[in-house]
Motif scaffolding. Structure first.
Motif, PDB file in Angstrom:
ATOM      1  N   SER A  92       0.831  -1.201   0.000  1.00 20.31           N
ATOM      2  CA  SER A  92       0.000   0.000   0.000  1.00 20.31           C
ATOM      3  C   SER A  92       0.871   1.258   0.000  1.00 20.31           C
ATOM      4  O   SER A  92       0.569   2.243  -0.695  1.00 20.31           O
ATOM      5  CB  SER A  92      -0.923   0.005   1.225  1.00 20.31           C
ATOM      6  OG  SER A  92      -1.706   1.172   1.268  1.00 20.31           O
ATOM      7  N   ILE A  93       1.967   1.236   0.754  1.00 18.22           N
ATOM      8  CA  ILE A  93       2.897   2.369   0.778  1.00 18.22           C
ATOM      9  C   ILE A  93       3.463   2.610  -0.619  1.00 18.22           C
ATOM     10  O   ILE A  93       3.552   3.753  -1.094  1.00 18.22           O
ATOM     11  CB  ILE A  93       4.031   2.108   1.789  1.00 18.22           C
ATOM     12  CG1 ILE A  93       3.480   2.165   3.218  1.00 18.22           C
ATOM     13  CG2 ILE A  93       5.158   3.140   1.620  1.00 18.22           C
ATOM     14  CD1 ILE A  93       4.474   1.718   4.265  1.00 18.22           C
ATOM     15  N   ILE A  94       3.841   1.528  -1.296  1.00 18.90           N
ATOM     16  CA  ILE A  94       4.392   1.649  -2.644  1.00 18.90           C
ATOM     17  C   ILE A  94       3.374   2.275  -3.592  1.00 18.90           C
ATOM     18  O   ILE A  94       3.694   3.169  -4.377  1.00 18.90           O
ATOM     19  CB  ILE A  94       4.833   0.261  -3.173  1.00 18.90           C
ATOM     20  CG1 ILE A  94       5.966  -0.314  -2.311  1.00 18.90           C
ATOM     21  CG2 ILE A  94       5.250   0.357  -4.637  1.00 18.90           C
ATOM     22  CD1 ILE A  94       7.221   0.519  -2.309  1.00 18.90           C
ATOM     23  N   ARG A  95       2.119   1.792  -3.521  1.00 20.81           N
ATOM     24  CA  ARG A  95       1.097   2.334  -4.416  1.00 20.81           C
ATOM     25  C   ARG A  95       0.844   3.812  -4.151  1.00 20.81           C
ATOM     26  O   ARG A  95       0.676   4.602  -5.081  1.00 20.81           O
ATOM     27  CB  ARG A  95      -0.208   1.545  -4.268  1.00 20.81           C
ATOM     28  CG  ARG A  95      -0.144   0.141  -4.853  1.00 20.81           C
ATOM     29  CD  ARG A  95      -1.522  -0.424  -5.098  1.00 20.81           C
ATOM     30  NE  ARG A  95      -2.312  -0.519  -3.881  1.00 20.81           N
ATOM     31  CZ  ARG A  95      -2.289  -1.552  -3.063  1.00 20.81           C
ATOM     32  NH1 ARG A  95      -1.513  -2.591  -3.318  1.00 20.81           N
ATOM     33  NH2 ARG A  95      -3.049  -1.582  -1.989  1.00 20.81           N
ATOM     34  N   HIS A  96       0.835   4.205  -2.872  1.00 20.08           N
ATOM     35  CA  HIS A  96       0.587   5.614  -2.550  1.00 20.08           C
ATOM     36  C   HIS A  96       1.783   6.483  -2.947  1.00 20.08           C
ATOM     37  O   HIS A  96       1.599   7.640  -3.360  1.00 20.08           O
ATOM     38  CB  HIS A  96       0.259   5.756  -1.070  1.00 20.08           C
ATOM     39  CG  HIS A  96      -1.154   5.381  -0.732  1.00 20.08           C
ATOM     40  ND1 HIS A  96      -2.227   6.211  -0.998  1.00 20.08           N
ATOM     41  CD2 HIS A  96      -1.676   4.246  -0.203  1.00 20.08           C
ATOM     42  CE1 HIS A  96      -3.347   5.611  -0.615  1.00 20.08           C
ATOM     43  NE2 HIS A  96      -3.044   4.428  -0.136  1.00 20.08           N
ATOM     44  N   ALA A  97       2.990   5.934  -2.841  1.00 24.52           N
ATOM     45  CA  ALA A  97       4.165   6.681  -3.311  1.00 24.52           C
ATOM     46  C   ALA A  97       4.076   6.894  -4.814  1.00 24.52           C
ATOM     47  O   ALA A  97       4.358   7.982  -5.330  1.00 24.52           O
ATOM     48  CB  ALA A  97       5.438   5.924  -2.948  1.00 24.52           C
ATOM     49  N   PHE A  98       3.663   5.861  -5.520  1.00 29.72           N
ATOM     50  CA  PHE A  98       3.486   5.942  -6.972  1.00 29.72           C
ATOM     51  C   PHE A  98       2.494   7.057  -7.313  1.00 29.72           C
ATOM     52  O   PHE A  98       2.737   7.897  -8.184  1.00 29.72           O
ATOM     53  CB  PHE A  98       2.988   4.587  -7.487  1.00 29.72           C
ATOM     54  CG  PHE A  98       2.727   4.549  -8.969  1.00 29.72           C
ATOM     55  CD1 PHE A  98       3.674   4.043  -9.835  1.00 29.72           C
ATOM     56  CD2 PHE A  98       1.520   5.010  -9.486  1.00 29.72           C
ATOM     57  CE1 PHE A  98       3.427   3.997 -11.205  1.00 29.72           C
ATOM     58  CE2 PHE A  98       1.269   4.976 -10.843  1.00 29.72           C
ATOM     59  CZ  PHE A  98       2.235   4.464 -11.706  1.00 29.72           C
ATOM     60  N   ARG A  99       1.355   7.068  -6.618  1.00 29.18           N
ATOM     61  CA  ARG A  99       0.321   8.070  -6.909  1.00 29.18           C
ATOM     62  C   ARG A  99       0.819   9.482  -6.613  1.00 29.18           C
ATOM     63  O   ARG A  99       0.507  10.428  -7.344  1.00 29.18           O
ATOM     64  CB  ARG A  99      -0.930   7.772  -6.079  1.00 29.18           C
ATOM     65  CG  ARG A  99      -1.602   6.458  -6.449  1.00 29.18           C
ATOM     66  CD  ARG A  99      -2.673   6.064  -5.438  1.00 29.18           C
ATOM     67  NE  ARG A  99      -3.185   4.725  -5.691  1.00 29.18           N
ATOM     68  CZ  ARG A  99      -4.022   4.095  -4.890  1.00 29.18           C
ATOM     69  NH1 ARG A  99      -4.455   4.690  -3.779  1.00 29.18           N
ATOM     70  NH2 ARG A  99      -4.432   2.875  -5.176  1.00 29.18           N
TER      71      ARG A  99
END
Length: 319
Positions: A261-268
Motif C-alpha cells: 500500500s505504501i508503494i502504491r501511494h508513493a506511486f500516486r
C-alpha cells in the motif's frame, strides 16, 4: 485462456461488472453459477479458478491456492445470511437450508449446535423464502432473497452479526481460489486488484442497475455494498487482538499488504495519478527496491539516478 467462475449475487457485482467492462484483453473466460456449483466445477477441473465458499477452500487448502487481497466478507450485521425461525430454536424440528451455499450451513451448524434438537431435520431447498418457511419450522436464507427480508411472527438471526459478536472476527463468505496445477501469475492478481478498486468506485451505479433489475430499494443496495460487504482479504498478521499500540505498529510494519500500500501511494504521489494495469511491472520493481533498501523510498529525477535498483516512474525514479 483461463476459465474463471464467479457467482452473480449482488455482492459480487462490483467485481463482476468491472471484469466484464475490461473486455477481452483480460483473457479470461468468465462463467457464473451458484457458490456450491462453482466449488464442484473447480474440483472437477472444469474451472481454473473461481470464487467459492470459504468453507470449500478450507476443506481443500492443501491443493487450492488463494488469490490474495480479495474476498467477499462482512463484519457484524450483513443482512444476507439469515436464520429465520417461526419457533424457539429448541423447538424447531425441520430446517430448510438454501442449496446454493455451504459456508453459511457450516457456520450455522457450528454456532447453533447446542441450540438445536439432536434429531433436527436439515432439508436442502431452492431459494424461495416464503415456501421454505411454509413447509418448515425455520429457514436459512442467503444471498439476494435475504436482502430486506422480514416476516411477521418470526425471529431473525443475522449469522454474520452472531459470528462477530461471539468471536470478534470478520465473517468471510467467499474467496477466490485456483486449483492445483493452474498458474495464476501477477498479471491476474493485478487485474483483480484493479477490478475491485474500480468496482468500489461505481457502487452507486451498480446499485441503481441492480435496483431496476430486482425491485429492491436503491438506498438499501448502496448501504449493503458500501457499508455491509467488505472486499479485502487482510493479511494474517493483522488478524486478532493486540495488547497495545506498539504491538499494532509492529504488526503493521511486518505486513506485506501495508508495504504494498505504501508503494502504491508513493506511486500516486510521484506521478499524480492512480496506477493502471500497465504499471504492474513498475510497482513490482518498486516493491523489490523498497525491500532491498531496507525500507527507503527516495525520489530522484531520471537525470540524476542510474542506480541498478532504481525504478523508472515516467521521468522520475524511486529507489
Amino acid at each position: 485462456m483461463l476459465k474463471f467462475g464467479i457467482h452473480d449475487f449482488i455482492n459480487a457485482q462490483p467485481i463482476l461488472a468491472s471484469l466484464r467492462e475490461m473486455g477481452e484483453w483480460i483473457k479470461l473466460d468468465i462463467y457464473s453459477g451458484t457458490p456450491a456449483c462453482l466449488a464442484e466445477q473447480l474440483n472437477e477441473g472444469k474451472l481454473d479458478f473461481a470464487m467459492i465458499p470459504a468453507i470449500e477452500y478450507l476443506r481443500q487448502a492443501e491443493t487450492l491456492r488463494l488469490l490474495p487481497g480479495i474476498s467477499i466478507a462482512s463484519r457484524n450485521q450483513v443482512g444476507t445470511v439469515l436464520l429465520v425461525s417461526k419457533y424457539p430454536l429448541k423447538a424447531i424440528q425441520s430446517l430448510a437450508v438454501d442449496n446454493r451455499s455451504r459456508t453459511s450451513v457450516a457456520l450455522l451448524k457450528l454456532m447453533f449446535k447446542d441450540d438445536f434438537l439432536p434429531n433436527l431435520k436439515w432439508v436442502d431447498c431452492d431459494p424461495n423464502p416464503e415456501k421454505m418457511l411454509q413447509e418448515h419450522d425455520a429457514a436459512l436464507i442467503i444471498g439476494d432473497p435475504a436482502l430486506g427480508f422480514n416476516k411477521a411472527g418470526t425471529t431473525i438471526y443475522d449469522l454474520s452479526e452472531e459470528w462477530y459478536q461471539r468471536t470478534g472476527k470478520t465473517f468471510v463468505h467467499a474467496v477466490i481460489a485456483a486449483r492445483e496445477g493452474v498458474e495464476i501469475g501477477e498479471r491476474i492478481v493485478e487485474i483483480f486488484r484493479i477490478a475491485k478498486q474500480e468496482g468500489l468506485m461505481k457502487i452507486e451505479t451498480i446499485a441503481r442497475t441492480q435496483a431496476r433489475k430486482t425491485g429492491l430499494p436503491e438506498t438499501l443496495l448502496i448501504d449493503y455494498l458500501k457499508n455491509k460487504i467488505r472486499y479485502n482479504l487482510g493479511a494474517e498478521e493483522l488478524d486478532g487482538a493486540v495488547d497495545n499500540a506498539l504491538e499494532l505498529i509492529d504488526r503493521l510494519a511486518q505486513s506485506d499488504r501495508v508495504r504494498q500500500s505504501i508503494i502504491r501511494h508513493a506511486f500516486r504521489f510521484y506521478l499524480g495519478r492512480n496506477e493502471m494495469l500497465s504499471d504492474a511491472k513498475t510497482l513490482r520493481d518498486a516493491d523489490k527496491a523498497y525491500l532491498s533498501s531496507g525500507g527507503s523510498c527516495l525520489l530522484y529525477t531520471s537525470d540524476a539516478a542510474d542506480e541498478e535498483d532504481s525504478v523508472d516512474l515516467g521521468g522520475r525514479r524511486i529507489i
